[in-house]
Design a protein around this motif. Structure first.
Motif, PDB file in Angstrom:
ATOM      1  N   GLU A 107     -30.717 -29.226 100.027  1.00 11.33           N
ATOM      2  CA  GLU A 107     -30.529 -30.615 100.446  1.00 11.33           C
ATOM      3  C   GLU A 107     -31.849 -31.377 100.530  1.00 11.33           C
ATOM      4  O   GLU A 107     -31.867 -32.609 100.507  1.00 11.33           O
ATOM      5  CB  GLU A 107     -29.814 -30.654 101.799  1.00 11.33           C
ATOM      6  CG  GLU A 107     -28.346 -30.240 101.715  1.00 11.33           C
ATOM      7  CD  GLU A 107     -27.667 -30.224 103.070  1.00 11.33           C
ATOM      8  OE1 GLU A 107     -28.396 -30.292 104.099  1.00 11.33           O
ATOM      9  OE2 GLU A 107     -26.421 -30.141 103.116  1.00 11.33           O
ATOM     10  N   ASN A 108     -32.957 -30.636 100.606  1.00 11.39           N
ATOM     11  CA  ASN A 108     -34.286 -31.256 100.624  1.00 11.39           C
ATOM     12  C   ASN A 108     -35.009 -31.083  99.277  1.00 11.39           C
ATOM     13  O   ASN A 108     -36.234 -31.166  99.198  1.00 11.39           O
ATOM     14  CB  ASN A 108     -35.133 -30.657 101.746  1.00 11.39           C
ATOM     15  CG  ASN A 108     -34.727 -31.175 103.114  1.00 11.39           C
ATOM     16  OD1 ASN A 108     -35.201 -32.223 103.556  1.00 11.39           O
ATOM     17  ND2 ASN A 108     -33.834 -30.451 103.771  1.00 11.39           N
ATOM     18  N   ASN A 109     -34.210 -30.852  98.229  1.00 14.28           N
ATOM     19  CA  ASN A 109     -34.709 -30.792  96.849  1.00 14.28           C
ATOM     20  C   ASN A 109     -35.761 -29.715  96.627  1.00 14.28           C
ATOM     21  O   ASN A 109     -36.747 -29.910  95.911  1.00 14.28           O
ATOM     22  CB  ASN A 109     -35.274 -32.163  96.436  1.00 14.28           C
ATOM     23  CG  ASN A 109     -34.234 -33.249  96.484  1.00 14.28           C
ATOM     24  OD1 ASN A 109     -33.102 -33.063  96.006  1.00 14.28           O
ATOM     25  ND2 ASN A 109     -34.571 -34.391  97.078  1.00 14.28           N
ATOM     26  N   ILE A 110     -35.557 -28.560  97.244  1.00  5.49           N
ATOM     27  CA  ILE A 110     -36.420 -27.409  97.002  1.00  5.49           C
ATOM     28  C   ILE A 110     -35.578 -26.310  96.356  1.00  5.49           C
ATOM     29  O   ILE A 110     -34.603 -25.835  96.932  1.00  5.49           O
ATOM     30  CB  ILE A 110     -37.032 -26.874  98.315  1.00  5.49           C
ATOM     31  CG1 ILE A 110     -37.900 -27.933  98.986  1.00  5.49           C
ATOM     32  CG2 ILE A 110     -37.878 -25.618  98.036  1.00  5.49           C
ATOM     33  CD1 ILE A 110     -38.476 -27.494 100.321  1.00  5.49           C
ATOM     34  N   ARG A 111     -35.944 -25.944  95.149  1.00  3.16           N
ATOM     35  CA  ARG A 111     -35.257 -24.845  94.476  1.00  3.16           C
ATOM     36  C   ARG A 111     -35.739 -23.522  95.084  1.00  3.16           C
ATOM     37  O   ARG A 111     -36.940 -23.335  95.307  1.00  3.16           O
ATOM     38  CB  ARG A 111     -35.543 -24.866  92.976  1.00  3.16           C
ATOM     39  CG  ARG A 111     -34.987 -26.084  92.253  1.00  3.16           C
ATOM     40  CD  ARG A 111     -35.398 -26.072  90.785  1.00  3.16           C
ATOM     41  NE  ARG A 111     -36.850 -26.203  90.635  1.00  3.16           N
ATOM     42  CZ  ARG A 111     -37.512 -25.995  89.497  1.00  3.16           C
ATOM     43  NH1 ARG A 111     -36.829 -25.626  88.410  1.00  3.16           N
ATOM     44  NH2 ARG A 111     -38.815 -26.143  89.443  1.00  3.16           N
ATOM     45  N   LEU A 112     -34.819 -22.603  95.318  1.00  3.60           N
ATOM     46  CA  LEU A 112     -35.207 -21.316  95.902  1.00  3.60           C
ATOM     47  C   LEU A 112     -34.391 -20.189  95.298  1.00  3.60           C
ATOM     48  O   LEU A 112     -33.220 -20.359  94.954  1.00  3.60           O
ATOM     49  CB  LEU A 112     -35.039 -21.323  97.419  1.00  3.60           C
ATOM     50  CG  LEU A 112     -33.640 -21.251  98.029  1.00  3.60           C
ATOM     51  CD1 LEU A 112     -33.738 -20.866  99.503  1.00  3.60           C
ATOM     52  CD2 LEU A 112     -32.895 -22.559  97.878  1.00  3.60           C
ATOM     53  N   LEU A 113     -35.062 -19.045  95.139  1.00  2.00           N
ATOM     54  CA  LEU A 113     -34.446 -17.826  94.633  1.00  2.00           C
ATOM     55  C   LEU A 113     -34.683 -16.717  95.646  1.00  2.00           C
ATOM     56  O   LEU A 113     -35.819 -16.511  96.098  1.00  2.00           O
ATOM     57  CB  LEU A 113     -35.060 -17.433  93.283  1.00  2.00           C
ATOM     58  CG  LEU A 113     -34.790 -18.364  92.104  1.00  2.00           C
ATOM     59  CD1 LEU A 113     -35.721 -18.019  90.946  1.00  2.00           C
ATOM     60  CD2 LEU A 113     -33.341 -18.261  91.667  1.00  2.00           C
ATOM     61  N   PHE A 114     -33.629 -16.006  96.018  1.00  3.05           N
ATOM     62  CA  PHE A 114     -33.763 -14.917  96.983  1.00  3.05           C
ATOM     63  C   PHE A 114     -34.181 -13.639  96.264  1.00  3.05           C
ATOM     64  O   PHE A 114     -33.585 -13.248  95.263  1.00  3.05           O
ATOM     65  CB  PHE A 114     -32.463 -14.719  97.749  1.00  3.05           C
ATOM     66  CG  PHE A 114     -32.233 -15.759  98.809  1.00  3.05           C
ATOM     67  CD1 PHE A 114     -32.663 -15.543 100.111  1.00  3.05           C
ATOM     68  CD2 PHE A 114     -31.623 -16.967  98.494  1.00  3.05           C
ATOM     69  CE1 PHE A 114     -32.485 -16.512 101.087  1.00  3.05           C
ATOM     70  CE2 PHE A 114     -31.432 -17.942  99.469  1.00  3.05           C
ATOM     71  CZ  PHE A 114     -31.864 -17.710 100.767  1.00  3.05           C
ATOM     72  N   LEU A 115     -35.233 -13.000  96.798  1.00  3.46           N
ATOM     73  CA  LEU A 115     -35.755 -11.763  96.218  1.00  3.46           C
ATOM     74  C   LEU A 115     -35.179 -10.531  96.887  1.00  3.46           C
ATOM     75  O   LEU A 115     -35.113  -9.460  96.278  1.00  3.46           O
ATOM     76  CB  LEU A 115     -37.290 -11.720  96.361  1.00  3.46           C
ATOM     77  CG  LEU A 115     -38.067 -12.917  95.814  1.00  3.46           C
ATOM     78  CD1 LEU A 115     -39.551 -12.736  96.082  1.00  3.46           C
ATOM     79  CD2 LEU A 115     -37.815 -13.070  94.326  1.00  3.46           C
ATOM     80  N   LYS A 116     -34.827 -10.653  98.149  1.00  6.40           N
ATOM     81  CA  LYS A 116     -34.269  -9.539  98.922  1.00  6.40           C
ATOM     82  C   LYS A 116     -33.142 -10.054  99.798  1.00  6.40           C
ATOM     83  O   LYS A 116     -32.919 -11.248  99.904  1.00  6.40           O
ATOM     84  CB  LYS A 116     -35.356  -8.905  99.804  1.00  6.40           C
ATOM     85  CG  LYS A 116     -36.396  -8.109  99.046  1.00  6.40           C
ATOM     86  CD  LYS A 116     -37.173  -7.181  99.972  1.00  6.40           C
ATOM     87  CE  LYS A 116     -38.022  -7.913 100.973  1.00  6.40           C
ATOM     88  NZ  LYS A 116     -38.860  -7.008 101.791  1.00  6.40           N
ATOM     89  N   GLY A 117     -32.457  -9.119 100.436  1.00  7.52           N
ATOM     90  CA  GLY A 117     -31.423  -9.522 101.387  1.00  7.52           C
ATOM     91  C   GLY A 117     -30.012  -9.217 100.920  1.00  7.52           C
ATOM     92  O   GLY A 117     -29.784  -8.517  99.926  1.00  7.52           O
ATOM     93  N   PRO A 118     -29.021  -9.757 101.616  1.00  2.00           N
ATOM     94  CA  PRO A 118     -27.608  -9.454 101.350  1.00  2.00           C
ATOM     95  C   PRO A 118     -27.140  -9.790  99.933  1.00  2.00           C
ATOM     96  O   PRO A 118     -26.296  -9.082  99.379  1.00  2.00           O
ATOM     97  CB  PRO A 118     -26.867 -10.311 102.381  1.00  2.00           C
ATOM     98  CG  PRO A 118     -27.852 -10.501 103.489  1.00  2.00           C
ATOM     99  CD  PRO A 118     -29.188 -10.595 102.825  1.00  2.00           C
ATOM    100  N   ALA A 119     -27.671 -10.871  99.338  1.00  2.00           N
ATOM    101  CA  ALA A 119     -27.242 -11.233  97.983  1.00  2.00           C
ATOM    102  C   ALA A 119     -27.568 -10.131  96.989  1.00  2.00           C
ATOM    103  O   ALA A 119     -26.763  -9.822  96.092  1.00  2.00           O
ATOM    104  CB  ALA A 119     -27.893 -12.547  97.559  1.00  2.00           C
ATOM    105  N   ILE A 120     -28.735  -9.522  97.146  1.00  2.00           N
ATOM    106  CA  ILE A 120     -29.151  -8.443  96.252  1.00  2.00           C
ATOM    107  C   ILE A 120     -28.329  -7.187  96.535  1.00  2.00           C
ATOM    108  O   ILE A 120     -27.915  -6.472  95.623  1.00  2.00           O
ATOM    109  CB  ILE A 120     -30.662  -8.172  96.401  1.00  2.00           C
ATOM    110  CG1 ILE A 120     -31.469  -9.230  95.642  1.00  2.00           C
ATOM    111  CG2 ILE A 120     -31.025  -6.808  95.866  1.00  2.00           C
ATOM    112  CD1 ILE A 120     -31.501 -10.587  96.230  1.00  2.00           C
ATOM    113  N   ALA A 121     -28.058  -6.916  97.818  1.00  2.00           N
ATOM    114  CA  ALA A 121     -27.243  -5.756  98.190  1.00  2.00           C
ATOM    115  C   ALA A 121     -25.838  -5.861  97.600  1.00  2.00           C
ATOM    116  O   ALA A 121     -25.296  -4.888  97.069  1.00  2.00           O
ATOM    117  CB  ALA A 121     -27.167  -5.638  99.712  1.00  2.00           C
ATOM    118  N   ALA A 122     -25.237  -7.055  97.695  1.00  2.00           N
ATOM    119  CA  ALA A 122     -23.888  -7.257  97.165  1.00  2.00           C
ATOM    120  C   ALA A 122     -23.866  -7.102  95.651  1.00  2.00           C
ATOM    121  O   ALA A 122     -22.917  -6.561  95.079  1.00  2.00           O
ATOM    122  CB  ALA A 122     -23.382  -8.645  97.559  1.00  2.00           C
TER     123      ALA A 122
END
Length: 409
Positions: A107-122
């Protein structure tokens, strides 16, 4: 599938071997591929210590229903069950924060990619409870670093360590940490994957290949398949695979897909093919990972085999050090029964430092040597010389480092 010539890993303690055998159990109902004799004379306290250190206890616990419970003491099963439940709650907690951060940054126009955490586990396991994660790592464009920091401050996060982003960038780091004292969550913001001048894909390239996680209702983005595999391998290799959870990730990814020549080209492009080879050798021997023909050439590099052997020692020694810090009783038993117990602190120091040097790229080796030869304030504290003799710090530096390291050990 390809075959890999074995390297000697006979020095791995039997407790760790049993953990791996449990994880590697085939998914066949009504069968128990583990010989009951493997459960004899097991130090169960050490068994638990290693399961915790390597962060593989969720995988071990998930296989307990396929084992005769009489083979394992009740307190061990109860301890694994409790850790498994706590980890599940932790991953759910992180999932909620991951979704909130994704929405806030987007919402503040910052692109982000998750390197670790639940998304990677799933993505890797199909179940967030089967992987551990103590924090959330996020990659953003470096131009958005200051804006992201202000957003985190407004949400109650506080910076850990360095005082300003300008100082961080000046000294060529690649991430900074923030901590929320009420939520008990740590966030690492990355603007590079590795320390410069390592070669890596640009953020725009990674963004084009991104995937979306369906774990949360609001979109959460993470790496494409090849980028995630490459990142997990380089991250694990950098740390000597001292937590076998990273190799478990590699095992799961390889089992789910077929690697092609195109994948091999991508790996060579970023000069990490020897690290992929190392990971394949270790994964195939410890997790019985089948190696696909498309990626088999990577294991033929001599450097890959050399690093795999070094990593084997590194894995065992880091476990030894973890136990030393956690339990004197467990350490005493470990020293008594472990055939590869390096009781000399100098030998341990040599293995750790030699591995960390060997895994570097050529340019990073050059930078490391230049930094190593350049005197620091630590040398002055170790041996005070008059200013007229400061030039002696250059030839004396190796001896001063050796003195500090041995005394610290």
């Amino acid at each position: 599938m390809g075959e890999i010539q074995n390297i000697d890993l006979s020095y791995i303690p039997k407790e760790l071997r049993l953990l791996l055998q449990i994880i590697n159990m085939k998914n066949k109902e009504g069968t128990d591929p583990i010989n009951n004799k493997n459960f004899i004379d097991i130090d169960w306290e050490l068994f638990l210590q290693l399961a915790m250190h390597h962060r593989i206890y969720p995988l071990v616990y998930s296989k307990l229903n396929k084992i005769d419970v009489e083979l394992i003491p009740l307190y061990v099963i109860q301890a694994l069950s409790q850790e498994y439940k706590e980890n599940t709650f932790q991953m759910l907690h992180l999932s909620g924060e991951m979704e909130r951060l994704s929405k806030l940054f987007t919402e503040n126009n910052i692109r982000l990619l998750f390197l670790k955490g639940p998304a990677i586990a799933a993505d890797i396991y199909g179940d967030i409870s089967l992987r551990t994660s103590k924090d959330l790592d996020i990659l953003i464009p470096i131009t958005d670093l200051k804006k992201a920091e202000l957003l985190l401050f407004n949400c109650g996060y506080e910076k850990e360590g360095v005082s300003s982003t300008s100082t961080i960038r000046k000294w060529g780091s690649h991430h900074v940490s923030y901590y929320h004292s009420q939520k008990k969550i740590q966030i690492e913001i990355h603007w590079r994957l590795y320390r410069p001048p390592a070669k890596e894909p640009s953020f725009d390239e990674l963004w084009k290949r991104k995937r979306v996680s369906f774990l949360t209702s609001y979109p959460v983005y993470f790496f494409g398949e090849d980028d995630l595999f490459l990142y997990l391998v380089t991250h694990g290799a950098k740390h000597g695979w001292f937590r076998l959870r990273w190799l478990a990730d590699v095992d799961q990814i390889i089992r789910k897909r077929n690697f092609t020549k195109g994948d091999y080209s991508l790996l060579k492009k970023y000069q990490h093919s020897y690290l992929i080879g190392q990971a394949l050798i270790l994964s195939s021997q410890l997790f019985e990972t089948p190696i696909h023909e498309g990626i088999l050439p990577l294991i033929k590099e001599k450097r890959s085999r050399k690093l795999a052997k070094l990593a084997g020692f590194y894995i065992v020694e880091m476990g030894h050090m973890y136990i030393n810090q956690s339990s004197k009783e467990a350490l005493a038993n470990y020293n008594k029964h472990h055939p590869f117990s390096l009781k000399s602190s100098l030998k341990k120091l040599f293995i750790v430092n030699f591995y960390q040097y060997s895994v570097k790229t050529n340019i990073h080796k050059l930078i490391f040597v230049m930094k190593l030869l350049n005197p620091t304030s630590g040398d002055v504290k170790t041996l005070r010389l008059p200013k007229s003799l400061y030039f002696l710090y250059f030839p004396l530096r190796p001896f001063l480092i050796f003195w500090r390291k041995t005394r610290k050990s």
